[in-house]
Design an enzyme around this catalytic site. Structure first.
Site, PDB file in Angstrom:
ATOM      1  N   HIS A  57      13.104  -8.405  17.641  1.00 17.58           N
ATOM      2  CA  HIS A  57      14.593  -9.032  17.191  1.00 17.58           C
ATOM      3  C   HIS A  57      15.601  -8.551  18.140  1.00 17.58           C
ATOM      4  CE1 HIS A  57      17.128 -11.795  15.708  1.00 17.58           C
ATOM      5  NE2 HIS A  57      18.074 -10.729  15.616  1.00 17.58           N
ATOM      6  N   TYR A  86      18.741 -10.345  21.028  1.00 21.28           N
ATOM      7  CA  TYR A  86      19.969 -10.365  21.569  1.00 21.28           C
ATOM      8  C   TYR A  86      20.185  -9.709  22.995  1.00 21.28           C
ATOM      9  CZ  TYR A  86      21.123 -11.777  17.260  1.00 21.28           C
ATOM     10  OH  TYR A  86      21.344 -12.568  15.970  1.00 21.28           O
ATOM     11  N   HIS A 142      12.818 -24.384  17.075  1.00 18.74           N
ATOM     12  CA  HIS A 142      14.073 -23.257  16.975  1.00 18.74           C
ATOM     13  C   HIS A 142      14.250 -22.510  18.123  1.00 18.74           C
ATOM     14  CE1 HIS A 142      16.870 -20.318  15.591  1.00 18.74           C
ATOM     15  NE2 HIS A 142      16.057 -19.415  15.989  1.00 18.74           N
ATOM     16  N   PHE A 143      13.527 -21.662  18.914  1.00 16.87           N
ATOM     17  CA  PHE A 143      13.998 -20.761  20.058  1.00 16.87           C
ATOM     18  C   PHE A 143      13.797 -21.652  21.186  1.00 16.87           C
ATOM     19  CE2 PHE A 143       9.231 -19.230  19.265  1.00 16.87           C
ATOM     20  CZ  PHE A 143       8.645 -19.820  20.444  1.00 16.87           C
ATOM     21  N   HIS A 144      13.431 -22.879  21.254  1.00 17.10           N
ATOM     22  CA  HIS A 144      13.645 -23.568  22.358  1.00 17.10           C
ATOM     23  C   HIS A 144      15.174 -23.897  22.420  1.00 17.10           C
ATOM     24  CE1 HIS A 144       9.158 -23.774  23.244  1.00 17.10           C
ATOM     25  NE2 HIS A 144       9.615 -23.811  24.404  1.00 17.10           N
ATOM     26  N   ARG A 172       1.652 -24.051  15.413  1.00 19.56           N
ATOM     27  CA  ARG A 172       1.998 -23.698  16.632  1.00 19.56           C
ATOM     28  C   ARG A 172       0.779 -23.232  17.281  1.00 19.56           C
ATOM     29  NH1 ARG A 172       5.848 -18.109  16.276  1.00 19.56           N
ATOM     30  NH2 ARG A 172       5.689 -18.610  18.567  1.00 19.56           N
ATOM     31  N   ARG A 173       0.886 -22.601  18.598  1.00 17.26           N
ATOM     32  CA  ARG A 173      -0.286 -21.926  19.314  1.00 17.26           C
ATOM     33  C   ARG A 173      -1.501 -22.516  18.839  1.00 17.26           C
ATOM     34  NH1 ARG A 173       1.669 -15.286  18.097  1.00 17.26           N
ATOM     35  NH2 ARG A 173       3.313 -15.515  19.730  1.00 17.26           N
TER      36      ARG A 173
HETATM   37  C1  HEM Z   1       9.671 -26.434  30.893  1.00 20.16           C
HETATM   38  C2  HEM Z   1      10.349 -26.393  29.901  1.00 20.16           C
HETATM   39  C3  HEM Z   1       9.337 -26.022  28.880  1.00 20.16           C
HETATM   40  C4  HEM Z   1       8.386 -26.860  28.252  1.00 20.16           C
HETATM   41  C5  HEM Z   1       7.848 -27.890  28.486  1.00 20.16           C
HETATM   42  C6  HEM Z   1       7.968 -25.746  27.198  1.00 20.16           C
HETATM   43  C7  HEM Z   1       6.890 -26.063  26.248  1.00 20.16           C
HETATM   44  C8  HEM Z   1       6.369 -25.390  25.110  1.00 20.16           C
HETATM   45  C9  HEM Z   1       5.595 -25.489  24.130  1.00 20.16           C
HETATM   46  C10 HEM Z   1       4.871 -27.016  23.909  1.00 20.16           C
HETATM   47  C11 HEM Z   1       5.489 -24.697  23.257  1.00 20.16           C
HETATM   48  C12 HEM Z   1       4.597 -24.386  22.089  1.00 20.16           C
HETATM   49  C13 HEM Z   1       2.939 -24.478  22.377  1.00 20.16           C
HETATM   50  C14 HEM Z   1       2.239 -23.948  21.113  1.00 20.16           C
HETATM   51  O1  HEM Z   1       2.776 -23.140  20.236  1.00 20.16           O
HETATM   52  O2  HEM Z   1       0.737 -24.373  21.115  1.00 20.16           O
HETATM   53  C15 HEM Z   1       5.981 -23.635  23.815  1.00 20.16           C
HETATM   54  C16 HEM Z   1       6.060 -22.193  23.185  1.00 20.16           C
HETATM   55  C17 HEM Z   1       6.980 -21.350  23.856  1.00 20.16           C
HETATM   56  N1  HEM Z   1       7.985 -21.373  24.779  1.00 20.16           N
HETATM   57 FE1  HEM Z   1       8.252 -22.977  25.953  1.00 20.16          FE
HETATM   58  N2  HEM Z   1       8.806 -24.604  27.047  1.00 20.16           N
HETATM   59  C18 HEM Z   1       9.622 -24.741  28.183  1.00 20.16           C
HETATM   60  C19 HEM Z   1      10.714 -24.007  28.397  1.00 20.16           C
HETATM   61  C20 HEM Z   1      10.721 -22.593  27.693  1.00 20.16           C
HETATM   62  C21 HEM Z   1      11.930 -21.626  27.999  1.00 20.16           C
HETATM   63  C22 HEM Z   1      13.034 -22.150  28.968  1.00 20.16           C
HETATM   64  C23 HEM Z   1      11.804 -20.711  27.286  1.00 20.16           C
HETATM   65  C24 HEM Z   1      12.336 -19.408  26.845  1.00 20.16           C
HETATM   66  C25 HEM Z   1      13.421 -18.842  27.845  1.00 20.16           C
HETATM   67  C26 HEM Z   1      10.521 -20.851  26.584  1.00 20.16           C
HETATM   68  C27 HEM Z   1       9.793 -20.267  25.542  1.00 20.16           C
HETATM   69  C28 HEM Z   1       8.616 -20.149  24.858  1.00 20.16           C
HETATM   70  C29 HEM Z   1       8.006 -19.456  23.954  1.00 20.16           C
HETATM   71  C30 HEM Z   1       8.524 -17.868  23.900  1.00 20.16           C
HETATM   72  C31 HEM Z   1       6.934 -20.027  23.421  1.00 20.16           C
HETATM   73  C32 HEM Z   1       5.848 -19.211  22.330  1.00 20.16           C
HETATM   74  C33 HEM Z   1       4.940 -18.878  22.905  1.00 20.16           C
HETATM   75  C34 HEM Z   1       3.751 -18.355  21.869  1.00 20.16           C
HETATM   76  O3  HEM Z   1       3.695 -18.876  20.872  1.00 20.16           O
HETATM   77  O4  HEM Z   1       3.274 -17.068  22.066  1.00 20.16           O
HETATM   78  N3  HEM Z   1      10.063 -22.124  26.652  1.00 20.16           N
HETATM   79  N4  HEM Z   1       6.764 -24.101  25.234  1.00 20.16           N
HETATM   80 CU   LIG Z   2      14.728 -12.295  14.761  1.00 17.81          CU
END
Ligand code: HEM
Ligand SMILES: [Cu+2]
Lengths: 52, 590
Positions: free
Chosen positions: B236, B240, B387-389, B450-451
Site C-alpha cells: 500500500h 503513495y 480502478h488502478f488504471h 481479472r488475471r
Molecule cells: C498502454 C496502456 C495500457 C493497457 C492497454 C493496459 C491494459 C491492461 C489490462 C487489460 C489489464 C488486465 C489484465 C488482466 O487482469 O487479465 C492490465 C493490468 C494491469 N495494468 Fe495495465 N494497461 C495499460 C497501462 C498501464 C499503466 C500506465 C499502468 C501503471 C502505471 C498499468 C498497470 C497495470 C497493473 C499493475 C495491472 C495488474 C497486473 C496484475 O494483475 O498482476 N497499466 N492492464
Molecule cells: Cu491500498
C-alpha cells in the site's frame, strides 16, 4: 509558454477561491448520489452475495 | 552558461549539467519501461477479449507479470528517482555531494531491473529453466527464479541509497543554512523516503527471509498468508510512492503552469506528513477477503484507510485553488467562468489537469474498494484493474508524461519536437483510459475476473445489466489501442526532440507559494517526531495480525507445494538450516 500570460497580480489576501469551493461541492454531491445509487443497485436489487 | 546569461534565466542543465544527465538517464529508463509495458498491455488486452492471440494462453501470466512489473515498478520508480533528484538539487540549489555515488544507486537500480526482467522474459522460452510468472504481487505458492527476487532486492537497495543521497544533500545544506525551513520540494522528497524506509521493512523480510531462500531451495515452504501480509505492508505505501511525486508536481509545478502560485505551502506539508503517518498501517485493506485474518484487524485497516482520504481531499482543494488563482491572474472571472481562462493549449497543463480529473473518478471506485463489505462484490474482478488504471495508470502516469513536456526542455536545452502532438497525446490518453477503465469497471460488476487469459466459460454466461459483453470487449480494445498509440506518440516526440538544435531561454523558475513556509508551524519540519509516530502506528496496526498469522500457520508452514519448483540445490543445507531457525525463533518468541 502560455502559462506566463498574467494580466493581474492577485495576492493572498485578495484571493478567495470560490470557484474551487463550488467544484468541490459538486464533486461531493456526485459522490453522495453514487453512494446512494450503489446502495439500491447492489444491496436492495440482489440477493446476499456473502453469508456468514 | 553564456547562452543562459543572454536570456537571463538559466535552465537546470545550465546550472547543474552533471545532475541533469542523471535525471535524463533515470527518465529514459522510465520511458523505456513504459514503452515495453504498453506493448505487453495491448497484447493482453487483445488476448483477453479474444480479438487476437499472439501467444498461447499458457504465456498469459508471463505477459501480465511483465506488464505489471514494468509499469508499476520500473516506469514509476525510475521516474520518481529522476524527478526527486531534480527537485532536491533545484530546491536546495546545490549539486549532489558526490556524483559517483549518485550514478552508483542508479546503476544498481538498472542492474536489479535487468535481472528481474531476464527472469520474467525467461518464461517465454520453454527450453530454459528460468521463469517468474508470479505477477507483480508474487504471492506464494507461485514461485519465481531467484534472479527475480534478487533483482528486486538490488533494485530496492538502489532506491534506499538514492534516498540517502537526498538526505545527505539536505544535511549539508542545513549546516550552511541553520534555522531555515526545509524548502518545500526537498521536504516532500524526504517525507516520501521516510515512508519508503518504513514500508521496506515488510518487503525486505518477505524477500530476504522467506521467498529468496525458498526459491533457492534452502527452505522448502513458506507461510503464504505471512508473505502476502508482508507484501501488502509494503504494497500500500507503494501506492503513495507512485502518487507522491505526482503530488509534488501538482503542488509545485502545476500552479506555475496554470499562471498562478501554490495556494498554501503549510497545507502541502500537512498532506505529506499525513501520508507518512497513514500509508503503512492500512495494507490489510488489500486482504479483506483473506481467510486467516480476523475481521477486527480488517476493521482497523478500514478505519485508517478512511482517514487517508483526508490528505487526498486536502490536495484536491489546494491544487484546484492554485489553478483558480492562475486563471484569475490570467483574467478569468465568474464562479466557474475562470475555467476557460486556463492554458488548455499547453500540453503540460492539460495533461496534469486531466490526470487530476481522472483521480477524482478513481477516488470513487477507491471508496468502494475500501469498504469492508462492498469489497466482496468487486474483489478479484476486472473492476480492480479498472480502478488502478485511473489512479496509477492515469493520475500518476499522465501527470508524469505531462510534467515531462514542461521539464524536458530544461534538462536538454531543446524544445519539445511538437507541441500539438503532445497535446493530442495527453487527450488521447484521457479518452483511451475513459473507455478502457469504464469497460473494466462495468465488467467487474458483473463478475468478470481479472488475471484471466480466457474469461469465457462453457455453459455459463455473464449477464450485463445493460449492453452486452461484446460491447464491453470492444470498449476495452478501443481504449487499450488509443492508450498504446498515446504511449508511442509520447516516446517518439521525445526521441525526435533529440535531433533539434540547442537553444537558450528555456528556463522556468518556480514562484513561491501565496502562503509561504513561514506560516507553517515549525513542528511540521520535525522529521524525527513524524517518523516515530508513524512507527508506533505501524506497530499498533501490524503486531497482533502478524503474531496471529505466525501463531496459527507457523513461520514457515503450512506452505503448499511451490509452483513451479525452481532449484533443487541447497536442499541439504535445508535439513540443517530450517530446524535451527525455527527452533531459534520459537525459543525467542517464548
Ligand atoms: C498502454 C496502456 C495500457 C493497457 C492497454 C493496459 C491494459 C491492461 C489490462 C487489460 C489489464 C488486465 C489484465 C488482466 O487482469 O487479465 C492490465 C493490468 C494491469 N495494468 Fe495495465 N494497461 C495499460 C497501462 C498501464 C499503466 C500506465 C499502468 C501503471 C502505471 C498499468 C498497470 C497495470 C497493473 C499493475 C495491472 C495488474 C497486473 C496484475 O494483475 O498482476 N497499466 N492492464
Ligand atoms: Cu491500498
Amino acid at each position: 509558454m502560455s502559462g506566463d500570460a498574467v494580466v493581474t497580480e492577485i495576492d493572498h489576501d485578495e484571493f478567495n477561491p470560490r470557484g474551487t469551493l463550488a467544484l468541490i461541492l459538486v464533486y461531493f454531491a456526485i459522490l453522495v448520489v453514487m453512494w446512494v445509487f450503489m446502495y439500491f443497485v447492489e444491496f436492495l436489487g440482489n440477493d446476499l452475495t456473502v453469508i456468514g | 552558461m553564456s547562452s543562459a546569461i543572454e536570456s537571463g534565466e538559466p535552465t537546470f542543465l545550465d546550472r547543474f549539467p552533471q545532475e541533469a544527465k542523471v535525471v535524463r538517464s533515470a527518465l529514459w529508463s522510465s520511458f523505456i519501461a513504459l514503452t515495453l509495458g504498453a506493448l505487453f498491455g495491448i497484447i493482453q488486452t487483445l488476448h483477453r477479449t479474444d480479438v487476437l492471440r499472439v501467444f498461447s494462453s499458457g504465456n498469459y501470466y508471463t505477459i501480465l507479470t511483465a506488464h505489471g512489473v514494468l509499469m508499476v515498478v520500473s516506469f514509476t520508480i525510475f521516474f520518481l528517482v529522476g524527478i526527486y533528484t531534480w527537485a532536491v538539487v533545484r530546491s536546495l540549489d546545490r549539486p549532489v555531494e558526490d556524483i559517483r555515488y549518485t550514478w552508483t544507486w542508479y546503476g544498481l537500480m538498472v542492474l536489479g531491473t535487468l535481472m528481474a526482467l531476464v527472469a520474467i522474459l525467461g518464461g517465454f522460452i520453454d527450453s530454459i529453466d528460468i521463469s517468474a510468472d508470479v505477477l507483480f504481487t508474487f504471492y506464494a505458492p507461485l514461485q519465481a527464479h531467484p534472479l527475480f527476487y534478487g533483482g528486486l532486492a538490488i533494485f530496492l537497495i538502489g532506491t534506499w541509497l538514492a534516498g540517502a543521497d537526498w538526505f545527505r544533500s539536505w544535511y549539508a545544506w542545513k549546516q550552511e543554512n541553520p534555522g531555515e525551513r526545509i524548502p518545500l520540494q526537498t521536504f516532500m522528497v524526504l517525507i516520501t523516503m521516510l515512508m519508503w524506509y518504513i514500508a521496506s521493512i515488510g518487503i525486505t523480510i518477505a524477500v530476504v527471509i522467506f521467498l529468496l531462500p525458498w526459491s533457492l531451495g534452502i527452505i522448502d515452504q513458506v507461510n503464504p498468508l505471512l508473505t502476502r501480509t508482508l507484501f501488502w505492508f509494503w504494497g500500500h505505501p507503494v501506492v503513495y510512492f507512485w502518487l507522491m511525486p505526482a503530488y509534488l508536481l501538482w503542488y509545485t509545478v502545476l500552479p506555475k503552469v496554470s499562471g498562478g502560485r501554490l495556494f498554501s505551502d503549510p497545507l502541502a506539508r500537512v498532506v505529506f506528513v499525513l501520508f507518512l503517518l497513514l500509508s503503512t498501517p492500512v495494507g490489510i485493506h488489500h486482504q479483506y477477503l483473506d481467510p486467516g485474518i480476523a475481521d477486527g484487524f480488517k476493521f482497523i485497516a478500514l478505519t485508517n484507510t478512511m482517514f487517508l482520504l483526508l490528505p487526498s481531499l486536502l490536495t484536491a482543494f489546494t491544487v484546484v485553488a492554485s489553478m483558480e488563482h492562475g486563471a484569475r491572474q490570467r483574467g478569468g472571472t465568474g464562479l466557474l467562468g475562470w475555467l476557460r481562462a486556463l492554458p488548455w493549449a499547453n500540453p503540460a497543463f492539460t495533461g496534469m489537469a486531466l490526470a487530476g480529473l481522472m483521480f477524482a473518478a478513481g477516488g470513487f471506485s477507491g471508496m468502494i474498494n475500501a469498504g469492508l463489505n462492498i469489497n466482496y462484490l468487486v474483489h478479484n474482478t476486472l473492476w480492480v484493474p479498472g480502478h488502478f488504471h485511473l489512479t496509477v495508470g492515469t493520475a500518476v502516469a499522465l501527470t508524469f508524461m505531462a510534467a515531462t513536456y514542461w521539464l524536458w526542455p530544461q534538462l536538454t536545452n531543446k524544445p519539445i519536437f511538437s507541441r500539438p502532438i503532445a497535446l493530442a497525446q495527453v487527450i488521447l490518453w484521457f479518452v483511451g483510459m475513459a473507455l478502457m477503465s469504464n469497460a473494466m469497471h462495468v465488467a467487474g460488476l458483473i463478475g468478470i475476473p481479472r488475471r484471466t487469459a480466457e474469461p469465457q466459460y462453457d455453459g455459463f454466461d455473464f449477464i450485463p445489466t445493460f449492453g452486452s459483453i461484446a460491447e464491453l470487449d470492444l470498449q476495452l480494445v478501443v481504449g487499450g489501442t488509443l492508450l498504446t498509440l498515446s504511449a508511442i506518440l509520447f516516446v517518439s516526440n521525445l526521441v525526435l526532440s533529440i535531433s533539434l538544435p540547442k537553444v537558450s531561454g528555456l528556463g522556468q523558475p518556480l514562484p513561491p507559494a501565496l502562503s509561504g513556509p513561514d506560516d507553517a508551524p515549525k513542528v511540521l519540519d520535525n522529521l524525527k517526531l513524524w517518523t516515530a509516530i508513524a512507527l508506533v502506528l505501524v506497530i499498533l496496526a501490524y503486531t497482533l495480525p502478524l503474531a496471529s498469522i505466525v501463531d496459527r500457520g507457523g513461520l514457515f508452514g503450512p506452505g503448499g507445494t511451490p509452483y513451479p519448483t525452481m532449484i533443487e540445490f541447497g536442499s541439504t543445507l535445508l535439513e540443517i538450516y530450517t530446524p535451527l531457525t525455527t527452533d531459534w525463533i520459537s525459543g525467542w518468541l517464548q
